[in-house]
Design a protein around this motif. Sequence first.
Motif, short mmCIF file in Angstrom:
data_model
loop_
_atom_site.label_atom_id
_atom_site.label_comp_id
_atom_site.label_asym_id
_atom_site.label_seq_id
_atom_site.Cartn_x
_atom_site.Cartn_y
_atom_site.Cartn_z
N TRP A 1 -57.60 8.10 36.78
CA TRP A 1 -58.39 8.60 35.67
C TRP A 1 -59.29 7.51 35.09
CZ3 TRP A 1 -58.73 13.51 33.89
CH2 TRP A 1 -57.72 14.41 34.24
N ASP A 2 -60.46 7.90 34.62
CA ASP A 2 -61.24 7.06 33.72
C ASP A 2 -60.69 7.37 32.33
OD1 ASP A 2 -63.08 6.01 31.91
OD2 ASP A 2 -64.78 6.31 33.26
N THR A 3 -59.77 6.53 31.89
CA THR A 3 -59.05 6.82 30.65
C THR A 3 -59.90 6.59 29.41
OG1 THR A 3 -58.13 4.59 30.64
CG2 THR A 3 -56.81 6.33 31.68
N LEU A 4 -61.03 5.93 29.57
CA LEU A 4 -61.94 5.74 28.44
C LEU A 4 -62.82 6.98 28.27
CD1 LEU A 4 -63.00 2.04 29.11
CD2 LEU A 4 -61.11 2.89 27.69
N LYS A 5 -63.39 7.43 29.36
CA LYS A 5 -64.25 8.61 29.33
C LYS A 5 -63.49 9.87 28.94
CE LYS A 5 -67.38 11.27 32.33
NZ LYS A 5 -67.96 11.34 33.70
N HIS A 6 -62.24 9.99 29.43
CA HIS A 6 -61.47 11.21 29.22
C HIS A 6 -60.35 11.03 28.18
CE1 HIS A 6 -63.51 13.09 32.58
NE2 HIS A 6 -63.25 12.03 33.32
N LYS A 7 -60.50 10.05 27.30
CA LYS A 7 -59.45 9.74 26.34
C LYS A 7 -59.04 10.95 25.50
CE LYS A 7 -58.60 7.10 22.11
NZ LYS A 7 -59.18 6.13 21.13
N THR A 8 -60.00 11.64 24.93
CA THR A 8 -59.68 12.77 24.04
C THR A 8 -58.96 13.87 24.80
OG1 THR A 8 -61.60 12.28 22.64
CG2 THR A 8 -60.65 14.49 22.48
N TYR A 9 -59.46 14.20 25.99
CA TYR A 9 -58.84 15.25 26.80
C TYR A 9 -57.41 14.87 27.18
CZ TYR A 9 -57.92 18.10 30.96
OH TYR A 9 -57.37 18.93 31.88
N LEU A 10 -57.23 13.64 27.64
CA LEU A 10 -55.90 13.21 28.06
C LEU A 10 -54.94 13.19 26.87
CD1 LEU A 10 -56.91 10.32 30.49
CD2 LEU A 10 -55.72 12.44 31.11
N LYS A 11 -55.41 12.75 25.74
CA LYS A 11 -54.55 12.72 24.55
C LYS A 11 -54.10 14.12 24.17
CE LYS A 11 -54.22 10.69 19.94
NZ LYS A 11 -53.39 11.79 19.41
N GLU A 12 -55.00 15.08 24.24
CA GLU A 12 -54.65 16.46 23.91
C GLU A 12 -53.59 17.00 24.89
OE1 GLU A 12 -58.33 18.54 24.03
OE2 GLU A 12 -59.01 17.82 22.06
N MET A 13 -53.78 16.72 26.18
CA MET A 13 -52.84 17.22 27.17
C MET A 13 -51.48 16.54 27.01
SD MET A 13 -54.62 19.52 28.49
CE MET A 13 -53.14 20.05 29.34
N ILE A 14 -51.50 15.25 26.79
CA ILE A 14 -50.24 14.51 26.63
C ILE A 14 -49.48 14.99 25.40
CG2 ILE A 14 -49.34 12.21 26.05
CD1 ILE A 14 -51.60 11.20 28.04
N ASP A 15 -50.18 15.21 24.32
CA ASP A 15 -49.54 15.75 23.11
C ASP A 15 -48.88 17.09 23.40
OD1 ASP A 15 -50.33 13.58 21.62
OD2 ASP A 15 -52.03 14.59 20.66
N THR A 16 -49.56 17.92 24.19
CA THR A 16 -49.05 19.25 24.53
C THR A 16 -47.73 19.14 25.30
OG1 THR A 16 -51.26 20.23 24.60
CG2 THR A 16 -49.53 21.37 25.82
N PHE A 17 -47.69 18.25 26.28
CA PHE A 17 -46.48 18.11 27.10
C PHE A 17 -45.35 17.42 26.32
CE2 PHE A 17 -49.72 18.17 30.64
CZ PHE A 17 -49.39 19.45 31.07
N LYS A 18 -45.68 16.43 25.54
CA LYS A 18 -44.65 15.69 24.83
C LYS A 18 -43.98 16.54 23.75
CE LYS A 18 -45.12 11.23 24.15
NZ LYS A 18 -45.65 9.89 23.80
#
Length: 237
Positions: A105-122
């Motif tokens: 992943w480009d974790t900088l470009k997709h930070k917001t998206y990844l954070k939302e998904m991670i929050d959902t799973f956690k």
Amino acid sequence: MTKLSVNINKIATLRNARGGNIPDLISVAKDIEEFGADGITVHPRPDERHIRYADVYALKKVLKTEFNIEGNPNPKFTEMVLEVCPAQVTLVPDAVDAITSNAGWDTLKHKTYLKEMIDTFKKKGIRTSIFVDPDPAMVEGAAKTGTDRIELYTEEYAKMYPKDPEKAIKPYAEAAIVAHSLGLDINAGHDLSLENIAYFSKGIAHLKEVSIGHALICESIYLGLENVVNMYLHRLK
């Protein structure tokens, strides 16, 4: 000791080639657990060309070790993971038509998206991991998403290892140091094999888990599945 999670996608590929149920994916997964593996990994893709979504639900009912589900968190994948509640979900940015995973992943470009998904799973109590290249900037970006772990994408290590093991492992060792300093646990996977796994596991500090599928199944054709699983476990000690 670094844990071994066996990716069984290739077992599903072989089964699907004939349209029946040989080899029986569920039986093979249970056998791999009995042989000593610490977990089972699957990576269902939208076209279900190897692991089918139905396989994921069936595996959840029988597995006794950790279950790791990998994939790009599209709506169907996300719904399945939330229903199955595996021990771990690994987010991989693979395209729909990708033969296999080919980048982190480009974790900088997709930070917001990844954070939302991670929050959902956690929120469902599922441990999260993000597939990343061995780039300190991407590791730092991953830490800002709230993920529990990263999985280092090891294809470049595997390619370079035969010629220069020290050079091959250097960026991974450096990325692991950064990850640990930021409170992230470290997984790794892609093209790790009996040839290169011992050197990798010794050179990466705080390595929690490796996920190995293609090489392990290919090696098992010659050496036997039970034998190969235990050969990996020996190298990871």
